[in-house]
Design an enzyme around this catalytic site. Structure first.
Site, PDB file in Angstrom:
ATOM      1  N   LYS A  44       0.838  -1.195   0.000  1.00 29.89           N
ATOM      2  CA  LYS A  44       0.000   0.000   0.000  1.00 29.89           C
ATOM      3  C   LYS A  44       0.876   1.248   0.000  1.00 29.89           C
ATOM      4  O   LYS A  44       0.692   2.162  -0.787  1.00 29.89           O
ATOM      5  CB  LYS A  44      -0.923  -0.037   1.222  1.00 29.89           C
ATOM      6  CG  LYS A  44      -1.833   1.160   1.330  1.00 29.89           C
ATOM      7  CD  LYS A  44      -2.779   1.029   2.515  1.00 29.89           C
ATOM      8  CE  LYS A  44      -3.531   2.333   2.724  1.00 29.89           C
ATOM      9  NZ  LYS A  44      -4.464   2.267   3.853  1.00 29.89           N
ATOM     10  N   GLU A  50      10.562  -4.638   4.581  1.00 29.55           N
ATOM     11  CA  GLU A  50      10.704  -6.032   4.161  1.00 29.55           C
ATOM     12  C   GLU A  50      10.364  -6.187   2.680  1.00 29.55           C
ATOM     13  O   GLU A  50      11.072  -6.856   1.925  1.00 29.55           O
ATOM     14  CB  GLU A  50       9.761  -6.936   4.983  1.00 29.55           C
ATOM     15  CG  GLU A  50      10.101  -7.022   6.451  1.00 29.55           C
ATOM     16  CD  GLU A  50       9.306  -6.028   7.287  1.00 29.55           C
ATOM     17  OE1 GLU A  50       9.073  -4.890   6.817  1.00 29.55           O
ATOM     18  OE2 GLU A  50       8.950  -6.379   8.410  1.00 29.55           O
ATOM     19  N   GLY A  79      -4.854  -1.981   5.063  1.00 28.58           N
ATOM     20  CA  GLY A  79      -4.075  -3.128   4.580  1.00 28.58           C
ATOM     21  C   GLY A  79      -4.773  -4.453   4.837  1.00 28.58           C
ATOM     22  O   GLY A  79      -4.856  -5.315   3.957  1.00 28.58           O
ATOM     23  N   ARG A  80      -5.292  -4.636   6.057  1.00 24.33           N
ATOM     24  CA  ARG A  80      -5.900  -5.927   6.404  1.00 24.33           C
ATOM     25  C   ARG A  80      -7.298  -6.070   5.821  1.00 24.33           C
ATOM     26  O   ARG A  80      -7.951  -7.099   6.023  1.00 24.33           O
ATOM     27  CB  ARG A  80      -5.905  -6.110   7.920  1.00 24.33           C
ATOM     28  CG  ARG A  80      -6.500  -4.952   8.700  1.00 24.33           C
ATOM     29  CD  ARG A  80      -6.130  -5.043  10.174  1.00 24.33           C
ATOM     30  NE  ARG A  80      -6.551  -3.867  10.956  1.00 24.33           N
ATOM     31  CZ  ARG A  80      -5.854  -2.757  11.084  1.00 24.33           C
ATOM     32  NH1 ARG A  80      -4.687  -2.627  10.445  1.00 24.33           N
ATOM     33  NH2 ARG A  80      -6.295  -1.765  11.831  1.00 24.33           N
ATOM     34  N   GLU A  97      -4.771  -6.863  14.751  1.00 19.41           N
ATOM     35  CA  GLU A  97      -4.269  -5.538  14.376  1.00 19.41           C
ATOM     36  C   GLU A  97      -5.388  -4.499  14.476  1.00 19.41           C
ATOM     37  O   GLU A  97      -5.130  -3.312  14.663  1.00 19.41           O
ATOM     38  CB  GLU A  97      -3.667  -5.559  12.957  1.00 19.41           C
ATOM     39  CG  GLU A  97      -2.608  -4.488  12.745  1.00 19.41           C
ATOM     40  CD  GLU A  97      -1.917  -4.552  11.383  1.00 19.41           C
ATOM     41  OE1 GLU A  97      -2.611  -4.582  10.355  1.00 19.41           O
ATOM     42  OE2 GLU A  97      -0.682  -4.538  11.332  1.00 19.41           O
ATOM     43  N   HIS A 134      -4.940 -33.806  17.185  1.00 18.34           N
ATOM     44  CA  HIS A 134      -3.847 -34.671  17.660  1.00 18.34           C
ATOM     45  C   HIS A 134      -2.733 -33.863  18.288  1.00 18.34           C
ATOM     46  O   HIS A 134      -1.618 -34.345  18.429  1.00 18.34           O
ATOM     47  CB  HIS A 134      -3.352 -35.535  16.507  1.00 18.34           C
ATOM     48  CG  HIS A 134      -4.449 -36.408  15.975  1.00 18.34           C
ATOM     49  ND1 HIS A 134      -4.736 -37.646  16.484  1.00 18.34           N
ATOM     50  CD2 HIS A 134      -5.394 -36.157  15.032  1.00 18.34           C
ATOM     51  CE1 HIS A 134      -5.777 -38.146  15.851  1.00 18.34           C
ATOM     52  NE2 HIS A 134      -6.203 -37.260  14.963  1.00 18.34           N
ATOM     53  N   LYS A 174       9.471  -0.916  14.163  1.00 24.64           N
ATOM     54  CA  LYS A 174      10.024  -0.558  12.848  1.00 24.64           C
ATOM     55  C   LYS A 174      11.108   0.498  13.008  1.00 24.64           C
ATOM     56  O   LYS A 174      12.186   0.408  12.412  1.00 24.64           O
ATOM     57  CB  LYS A 174       8.924   0.018  11.946  1.00 24.64           C
ATOM     58  CG  LYS A 174       7.902  -0.968  11.452  1.00 24.64           C
ATOM     59  CD  LYS A 174       6.966  -0.252  10.470  1.00 24.64           C
ATOM     60  CE  LYS A 174       5.762  -1.092  10.139  1.00 24.64           C
ATOM     61  NZ  LYS A 174       4.790  -0.413   9.295  1.00 24.64           N
TER      62      LYS A 174
HETATM   63  O1  F6P Z   1       3.184  -2.935   9.707  1.00 21.80           O
HETATM   64  C1  F6P Z   1       1.834  -3.192   9.590  1.00 21.80           C
HETATM   65  C2  F6P Z   1       1.325  -2.866   8.231  1.00 21.80           C
HETATM   66  O2  F6P Z   1       1.233  -1.507   8.073  1.00 21.80           O
HETATM   67  C3  F6P Z   1      -0.003  -3.540   7.965  1.00 21.80           C
HETATM   68  O3  F6P Z   1      -1.058  -2.852   8.485  1.00 21.80           O
HETATM   69  C4  F6P Z   1       0.025  -3.655   6.493  1.00 21.80           C
HETATM   70  O4  F6P Z   1      -0.920  -4.585   6.041  1.00 21.80           O
HETATM   71  C5  F6P Z   1       1.448  -4.091   6.272  1.00 21.80           C
HETATM   72  O5  F6P Z   1       2.193  -3.369   7.222  1.00 21.80           O
HETATM   73  C6  F6P Z   1       1.996  -3.889   4.891  1.00 21.80           C
HETATM   74  O6  F6P Z   1       1.978  -2.545   4.524  1.00 21.80           O
HETATM   75  P1  F6P Z   1       2.197  -2.112   3.025  1.00 21.80           P
HETATM   76  O7  F6P Z   1       1.100  -2.726   2.209  1.00 21.80           O
HETATM   77  O8  F6P Z   1       2.149  -0.623   3.022  1.00 21.80           O
HETATM   78  O9  F6P Z   1       3.539  -2.632   2.583  1.00 21.80           O
END
Ligand code: F6P
Length: 544
Positions: free
Chosen positions: A205, A211, A265-266, A351, A382, A508
């Protein structure tokens, strides 16, 4: 508003004082209509609430709590585009992602629905080209593997749905999902891939997530090493709200699929973030998934709370978490293809509602978001089901089960027999959790008195049973929307902003500061706590 002072809250507190007296065995024995009364449907989903430790009075007071806290009004505000995400000053309009073209939903006086459908058409056109083999890579070969690079909501939704809808995938195309900055994630995904037939979908987003950008850069390096700089245009597309960063990364914004800041995002699976999924299952099936979402949206928006399935699920969670002090909820899909669904729900729920400050900035004085976890059945039976049945913690559980097997291929003949066994196990677990086995019942067949207590099951452990005919795109959309609105209901009752996530920020920021301390040639001056300083020094020694 301090909800703890309301009549509904006080009434629920009083009910909760007698929680241990609420026996499912008695509740069933005393009410012949309980199952019928407490089984509701929405779309294709049939939801049996009867195995919950609630009386009609508890439900009445929970409904009153929802009314007092304005769940219905807040739902309308969300769906019409009010800026209910006040800490980020944003509208919350994932429901607009599945609105039909006949709807008009305005943000700042601009109807967003045409734009939603413009992007859906752009995605569909691209998807058709890739699926038909018309989009070719730098060496003229059709795409065979799509590698989605993203994390959190830009990964969990697409991978969950890709796995769930395995039976609907294109025969030539497969997707892989890379999220972890641990290099093994990308390395494993790329190890057997031919760059000529590989497409990267960089999903972020913000397009600033550490990452994702680290993985995306390494993927780009992998491609360029093998096919040269010019290959990027044919092998990289982006999904983002941030065109500037996409361009800065080196992806032509003509190959970018956009969405909007009002999609959390979620809550973004059904936006362009679902591009990898659409590539796998096709635009038509993706559209069916959106139809499924919309069925539950319409139900949630228009059904009185007492018959509103997501709202009731949310209220029952409030009952257990806040009034009965049960800290966790298990989600157990009896469906191998739903194996990522609990992980997806963890982000959606934890979240959203893992918060201790109300929307007005005041601290809550009650328990909020539960810990969500789970694994597919029957595997869990199990391992951790031991604790569910006989442990000291009562864990309300969601069972999800389908009327037919999820796969459609005819690999072997007795898939139905497997499915019968799967379903039998699912029902048996819910039955055993609810009704247990008393010491008297055990003693009837157990000759060794010392073993009676060990072999007894306390029962009285609540669950929801969610059944649908089959795991289709529409049913998946319905399931996701069901949980989205459950989480929303809980957030409203608790007075939270379910749409921000400040809790992820501190780590972060600290990580950004620590990276140079790990890698500096000179011994850095460390100003963390003693433990973190020692860990950094130890890692530096190992790294050398
Ligand atoms: O760190 C949490 C977060 O902001 C989530 O809410 C989001 O889904 C995820 O990181 C990824 O964010 P982006 O789509 O901006 O890379």
């Amino acid at each position: 508003m301090d909800i703890t002072t309301t009549d509904a809250w006080q009434a629920l507190r009083t009910h909760a004082e007698h929680f241990s007296d609420l026996e499912l065995r008695s509740l069933f024995a005393e009410d012949a209509d309980r199952v019928e009364r407490m089984t509701l449907s929405v779309g294709d989903l049939v939801v049996d609430f009867s195995k919950h430790r609630v009386t009609p009075d508890v439900i009445t007071d929970l409904v009153a709590l929802a009314e007092t806290t304005g769940v219905a009004g807040r739902t309308s505000a969300m769906m019409r585009g009010d800026r209910i995400n006040s800490t980020e000053d944003r509208a919350v309009l994932h429901t607009a992602l599945r609105a039909t073209t006949s709807r008009m939903i305005e943000v700042d006086g601009v109807d967003v629905v045409p734009d939603v459908h413009r992007v859906l058409r752009q995605m569909a056109a691209f998807t058709d080209r890739v699926r038909d083999g018309d989009w070719v890579g730098a060496t003229g070969m059709p795409i065979e593997t799509v590698v989605n690079i993203g994390i959190g909501g830009s990964d969990l939704g697409p991978v969950m749905a890709y796995e769930a809808l395995a039976a609907f995938r294109h025969p030539r195309l497969r997707c892989r999902f890379v999220s972890n900055v641990d290099s093994t994630d990308l390395a494993a995904a790329l190890s057997d891939l031919d760059p000529s037939t590989t497409m990267f979908v960089i999903s972020s987003k913000t397009f600033t997530t550490q990452e994702t950008l680290t993985n995306a850069r390494s993927a780009r390096g992998w491609l360029i090493d093998r096919l040269g700089d010019d290959a990027v245009a044919k092998h990289f597309v982006a999904v983002s709200t941030n065109a500037d960063e996409v361009a800065a990364f080196g992806i032509d914004t003509a190959n970018m699929f956009g969405f909007w800041d009002w999609v959390g995002g979620r809550y973004s699976l059904d936006s362009a973030i679902g591009l990898s999924l659409m590539l796998a299952i096709g635009a038509e099936a993706f559209g069916e998934m959106l139809d499924g979402f919309r069925i539950v949206d319409d139900h949630f928006a228009s059904t009185p709370i007492e018959a509103n399935v997501p709202a009731l699920l949310g209220l029952i969670e409030v009952w257990y978490r806040t009034f009965c002090d049960l800290p966790t909820r298990a989600v157990l899909p009896y469906s191998r293809y739903l194996h990522r669904f609990p992980a997806y729900l963890q982000q959606l729920d934890m979240e959203s509602n893992g918060k201790r400050v109300r929307i007005d900035g005041e601290s809550v004085t009650y328990e909020t978001g539960p810990i969500i976890w789970g694994e597919p059945g029957t595997n869990g039976q199990h391992s951790f089901h031991q604790l569910l049945h006989q442990g000291t913690t009562v864990v309300p559980t969601d069972f999800i089960v389908m009327g037919s097997p999820d796969h459609t291929d005819e690999v072997f003949v007795d898939a139905e027999a497997h499915h019968d066994l799967l379903v039998a196990n699912c029902f048996a677990q819910a039955e055993a959790l609810a009704f247990g086995k008393t010491p008297q019942e055990v003693a009837e067949t157990e000759p060794e008195p010392a073993l009676v207590s060990h072999r007894s099951f306390p029962g009285n452990r609540p669950s929801t049973m969610i059944m649908a005919p089959a795991l289709t795109p529409s049913v998946l959309g319905q399931l996701v929307a069901l949980y989205e609105h459950q989480v929303f209901t809980q957030g409203v009752v608790w007075g939270l902003n379910s749409f921000d996530q400040w809790g992820v920020e501190l780590g972060k920021v600290l990580a950004v500061a620590i990276v140079p301390e790990l890698t500096a040639d000179e011994e850095p001056v460390l100003a963390h706590d003693a433990s973190t300083n020692a860990l950094i020094r130890r890692y530096r020694a190992l790294r050398k």
